[in-house]
Design a protein around this motif. Structure first.
Motif, PDB file in Angstrom:
ATOM      1  N   ILE A   1      -3.249   3.286   5.707  1.00 12.74           N
ATOM      2  CA  ILE A   1      -1.948   3.264   5.045  1.00 12.74           C
ATOM      3  C   ILE A   1      -2.148   3.313   3.532  1.00 12.74           C
ATOM      4  O   ILE A   1      -1.228   3.636   2.791  1.00 12.74           O
ATOM      5  CB  ILE A   1      -1.055   2.081   5.481  1.00 12.74           C
ATOM      6  N   VAL A   2      -3.361   3.049   3.102  1.00 18.60           N
ATOM      7  CA  VAL A   2      -3.774   3.356   1.735  1.00 18.60           C
ATOM      8  C   VAL A   2      -5.302   3.368   1.738  1.00 18.60           C
ATOM      9  O   VAL A   2      -5.935   2.626   2.478  1.00 18.60           O
ATOM     10  CB  VAL A   2      -3.196   2.347   0.706  1.00 18.60           C
ATOM     11  N   GLY A   3      -5.876   4.252   0.923  1.00 13.89           N
ATOM     12  CA  GLY A   3      -7.335   4.324   0.780  1.00 13.89           C
ATOM     13  C   GLY A   3      -7.647   4.571  -0.682  1.00 13.89           C
ATOM     14  O   GLY A   3      -6.929   5.319  -1.348  1.00 13.89           O
ATOM     15  N   VAL A   4      -8.675   3.902  -1.215  1.00 14.44           N
ATOM     16  CA  VAL A   4      -9.014   4.074  -2.629  1.00 14.44           C
ATOM     17  C   VAL A   4     -10.516   4.278  -2.788  1.00 14.44           C
ATOM     18  O   VAL A   4     -11.315   3.516  -2.238  1.00 14.44           O
ATOM     19  CB  VAL A   4      -8.573   2.859  -3.483  1.00 14.44           C
TER      20      VAL A   4
ATOM     21  N   LEU B 115      -6.863   8.102  -4.939  1.00 18.83           N
ATOM     22  CA  LEU B 115      -6.033   7.389  -3.966  1.00 18.83           C
ATOM     23  C   LEU B 115      -5.654   8.302  -2.811  1.00 18.83           C
ATOM     24  O   LEU B 115      -5.321   9.476  -3.018  1.00 18.83           O
ATOM     25  CB  LEU B 115      -4.735   6.933  -4.641  1.00 18.83           C
ATOM     26  N   GLY B 116      -5.683   7.726  -1.601  1.00 15.87           N
ATOM     27  CA  GLY B 116      -5.228   8.465  -0.422  1.00 15.87           C
ATOM     28  C   GLY B 116      -4.075   7.736   0.237  1.00 15.87           C
ATOM     29  O   GLY B 116      -3.913   6.518   0.077  1.00 15.87           O
ATOM     30  N   ALA B 117      -3.248   8.486   0.953  1.00 15.60           N
ATOM     31  CA  ALA B 117      -2.151   7.961   1.773  1.00 15.60           C
ATOM     32  C   ALA B 117      -1.001   7.349   0.975  1.00 15.60           C
ATOM     33  O   ALA B 117      -0.139   6.684   1.529  1.00 15.60           O
ATOM     34  CB  ALA B 117      -2.657   6.951   2.813  1.00 15.60           C
TER      35      ALA B 117
ATOM     36  N   ALA C  96      -1.938   1.525 -13.752  1.00 13.21           N
ATOM     37  CA  ALA C  96      -2.028   2.992 -13.738  1.00 13.21           C
ATOM     38  C   ALA C  96      -2.131   3.506 -12.303  1.00 13.21           C
ATOM     39  O   ALA C  96      -1.591   4.564 -11.981  1.00 13.21           O
ATOM     40  CB  ALA C  96      -3.225   3.455 -14.565  1.00 13.21           C
ATOM     41  N   VAL C  97      -2.808   2.759 -11.447  1.00 16.47           N
ATOM     42  CA  VAL C  97      -2.897   3.133 -10.029  1.00 16.47           C
ATOM     43  C   VAL C  97      -1.495   3.120  -9.418  1.00 16.47           C
ATOM     44  O   VAL C  97      -1.074   4.075  -8.753  1.00 16.47           O
ATOM     45  CB  VAL C  97      -3.845   2.166  -9.271  1.00 16.47           C
ATOM     46  N   GLN C  98      -0.764   2.049  -9.664  1.00 17.23           N
ATOM     47  CA  GLN C  98       0.569   1.928  -9.058  1.00 17.23           C
ATOM     48  C   GLN C  98       1.513   3.009  -9.566  1.00 17.23           C
ATOM     49  O   GLN C  98       2.379   3.483  -8.834  1.00 17.23           O
ATOM     50  CB  GLN C  98       1.135   0.537  -9.311  1.00 17.23           C
ATOM     51  N   ALA C  99       1.293   3.420 -10.824  1.00 18.36           N
ATOM     52  CA  ALA C  99       2.185   4.419 -11.432  1.00 18.36           C
ATOM     53  C   ALA C  99       2.092   5.773 -10.723  1.00 18.36           C
ATOM     54  O   ALA C  99       3.060   6.533 -10.726  1.00 18.36           O
ATOM     55  CB  ALA C  99       1.864   4.574 -12.919  1.00 18.36           C
ATOM     56  N   VAL C 100       0.930   6.085 -10.125  1.00 18.23           N
ATOM     57  CA  VAL C 100       0.832   7.398  -9.456  1.00 18.23           C
ATOM     58  C   VAL C 100       1.138   7.317  -7.958  1.00 18.23           C
ATOM     59  O   VAL C 100       1.135   8.333  -7.279  1.00 18.23           O
ATOM     60  CB  VAL C 100      -0.549   8.076  -9.661  1.00 18.23           C
ATOM     61  N   CYS C 101       1.412   6.112  -7.441  1.00 19.72           N
ATOM     62  CA  CYS C 101       1.707   5.978  -6.005  1.00 19.72           C
ATOM     63  C   CYS C 101       3.120   6.482  -5.709  1.00 19.72           C
ATOM     64  O   CYS C 101       4.084   6.009  -6.314  1.00 19.72           O
ATOM     65  CB  CYS C 101       1.607   4.520  -5.563  1.00 19.72           C
TER      66      CYS C 101
ATOM     67  N   ARG D 170       2.483  -0.403   0.434  1.00 16.04           N
ATOM     68  CA  ARG D 170       1.386   0.539   0.175  1.00 16.04           C
ATOM     69  C   ARG D 170       1.024   0.534  -1.310  1.00 16.04           C
ATOM     70  O   ARG D 170      -0.156   0.555  -1.676  1.00 16.04           O
ATOM     71  CB  ARG D 170       1.795   1.960   0.590  1.00 16.04           C
ATOM     72  N   THR D 171       2.044   0.504  -2.153  1.00 14.83           N
ATOM     73  CA  THR D 171       1.801   0.540  -3.598  1.00 14.83           C
ATOM     74  C   THR D 171       1.082  -0.729  -4.054  1.00 14.83           C
ATOM     75  O   THR D 171       0.114  -0.669  -4.821  1.00 14.83           O
ATOM     76  CB  THR D 171       3.139   0.713  -4.349  1.00 14.83           C
TER      77      THR D 171
END
Ligand SMILES: Cc1cc2nc3c(=O)[nH]c(=O)nc-3n(C[C@H](O)[C@H](O)[C@H](O)COP(=O)(O)OP(=O)(O)OC[C@H]3O[C@@H](n4cnc5c(N)ncnc54)[C@H](O)[C@@H]3O)c2cc1C
Ligand code: FES
Ligand code: FES
Lengths: 288, 163
Positions: A193-196, A215-217, A248-253, A266-267
């Motif tokens: 459901i999320v992969g990093v 980031l995946g998913a 920054a990770v959350q911003a592209v989710c 997921r975010t």
């Protein structure tokens, strides 16, 4: 299906000719996506072209200071290649989260990439590691960074007649390493459901010289979170730097909301996993 | 159009005809009359169709029959030597590690593959190795105990042979 033909060419040139001759042809690597889709009736290829008899596409080669993973190389073979596993432990661990042993004995990372599922496990790890897809086709050979290959779920940037012959990874670099983690409702045999994935290079003083986080998913295709990596460069991974990276990770989710995980969950988890994989990659880089 | 495939099944050369889109599982169960491998799902999830292909375990429901050309296939039918059961088979019986038995051929092929590579797996490694085999009846505990006891038996046998 009854009119489908099966081909097992021995060379890349033969495979190219077969693909060019039959627009409805599909390439077969491990078949762990393709055969499932054929059996369910989702696709009905006019021809299936098996890559596994092309000697040049099987196995891992060390070449020009990098690693070349042939498109017909099963995921379990990546673990058995000690130098690859030492240089890119994150890519190897991601490829070996796919399915079961039975599935990994067939599945390839090139197939994982070309199937273009948003949740493909090896893809964020390959993007973080700076992997490049080597492509053969009617117009000749070309290269494409892995992050540019998937275009949308099930669609790639490959032109008609083109296929991936190998994935190239950089060679072992000093003070550099990577890591991948995913979150699944079950421990094994489940879709992320999320992969990093993260790849980190340290400077001599232990500060961050380079960082790539993918980031995946959490969107239609796996993405390189450039700003997340940039937030770490030049820092010593202080709490404030890690917070900026996580933001920054959350911003592209841009995840979907479904029964397997809400968009908000997921975010939030993307940031948690990003912190974990950065920490693991950093520790590994310190030892490398 | 049917394709001719030549392969080795449980050590014997076998030639057969198949449709290009037929799976290895269908060819084994149909044309070759080897009905030990089962179709539980047909999507790679359950492992009931597990066979060895050139020495690696795979789901035969996700292999096209023509892919077997020139390859070595080993199925549950080749696990016992005549009427001598393999230790994994014997321990499944001892432990009652089956009820309906549908999953059993896949579990036995997979467990045997593990023990040939690692004679003394930890319970953790064993459970991960068998994660691609599902059982809807027994619960996994008896299966895990059966494989552990088979491993112990095989280690003892190996020591005996070496002495
Ligand atoms: C039970 C089960 C569990 C799974 N679990 C996971 C999991 O946990 N994580 C995960 O990411 N995936 C999972 N998968 C999906 C699948 O195993 C992976 O995506 C795998 O890496 C696909 O590789 P393959 O070699 O089998 O591809 P194939 O099925 O052979 O091909 C996939 C697609 O890509 C195309 N293709 C393949 N190779 C090339 C090439 N070289 N050039 C161009 N096109 C190509 C094919 O035409 C097809 O459209 C699972 C599948 C099953 C059956
Ligand atoms: S029938 Fe092949 S995995 Fe279930
Ligand atoms: S014994 Fe019935 S599925 Fe395992």
């Amino acid at each position: 299906m009854s009119t489908m033909t099966f081909h097992a060419p021995a060379t890349v040139a033969e495979a190219c000719a077969l693909l060019a001759a039959e627009p409805g042809a599909r390439v077969l690597a491990g078949g762990t996506d393709l055969i499932v889709q054929m059996r369910s009736g989702r696709i009905a290829p006019a021809a299936v072209i098996d890559l596994k008899r092309i000697g040049a596409l099987s196995g891992v080669r060390e070449q020009a200071g990098g690693f070349v993973i042939g498109a017909a190389t099963r995921c379990t073979a990546l673990k058995e290649h000690a130098a690859l596993a030492a240089a890119h432990p994150g890519v190897v661990e991601a490829a070996n989260l796919i399915g079961s042993v039975q599935v990994r004995n067939r599945a390839t990372v090139a197939g994982n990439l070309c199937n273009a599922s948003p949740a493909a496990d090896s893809v964020p790890a390959m993007i973080a590691a700076g992997a490049v897809a080597l492509i053969a086709g009617p117009q000749g050979a070309r290269e494409l960074p892995v992050e540019h290959l998937p275009q949308s779920p099930g669609r790639t940037a490959l032109a008609p007649g083109e296929f991936v012959t190998a994935i190239r990874l950089p060679g072992k670099a000093a003070h550099s390493s990577d890591a991948y983690q995913r979150l699944t409702p079950r421990t094994e045999m489940d879709i992320a459901i999320v992969g990093v994935g993260a790849a980190i290079t340290l400077a001599g003083d232990g500060s961050c010289a380079a960082a790539r986080i993918a980031l995946g998913a959490v969107g239609p295709v796996a993405v390189l979170a450039e700003a997340a990596g940039a937030a770490l460069v030049g820092t010593r991974f202080e709490a404030a730097a890690l917070d900026r990276m996580a933001e920054a990770v959350q911003a592209v989710c841009k995840p979907i909301d479904d029964k397997r995980g809400s968009a908000a969950y997921r975010t939030a988890m993307a940031a948690v996993l990003a912190r974990r994989v950065v920490q693991i990659a950093r520790e590994r880089a310190g030892e490398a | 159009m049917k394709m001719a495939v030549s392969t080795t099944v449980n050590g014997d050369p076998r030639a057969f005809l198949c449709e290009p889109g037929e799976t290895l599982l269908e060819a084994l169960r149909g044309t070759l009359g080897l009905t030990g491998a089962k179709e539980g799902c047909g999507t790679g999830d359950c492992g009931a169709c597990t066979v060895m292909l050139d020495g690696e375990m795979v789901c035969s429901c996700l292999v096209l029959a023509p892919e077997a050309e020139g390859r070595r296939v080993e199925t549950i039918e080749g696990v016992a030597e005549g009427s001598d059961l393999h230790p994994v088979q014997r321990q499944f019986l001892e432990h009652g590690a089956l009820q309906c038995g549908f999953c059993t051929p896949g579990f036995i092929v997979a467990a045997k593959a593990l023990l040939e590579r690692d004679p003394d797996p930890s319970e953790h490694d064993l459970r991960y190795w068998l994660a691609g085999n599902l059982c809807r009846c027994t619960g996994y505990d008896k299966i895990v105990r059966a494989v552990q006891d088979a491993a112990a038996e095989m280690r003892q046998q190996a020591r005996g042979d070496a002495a």
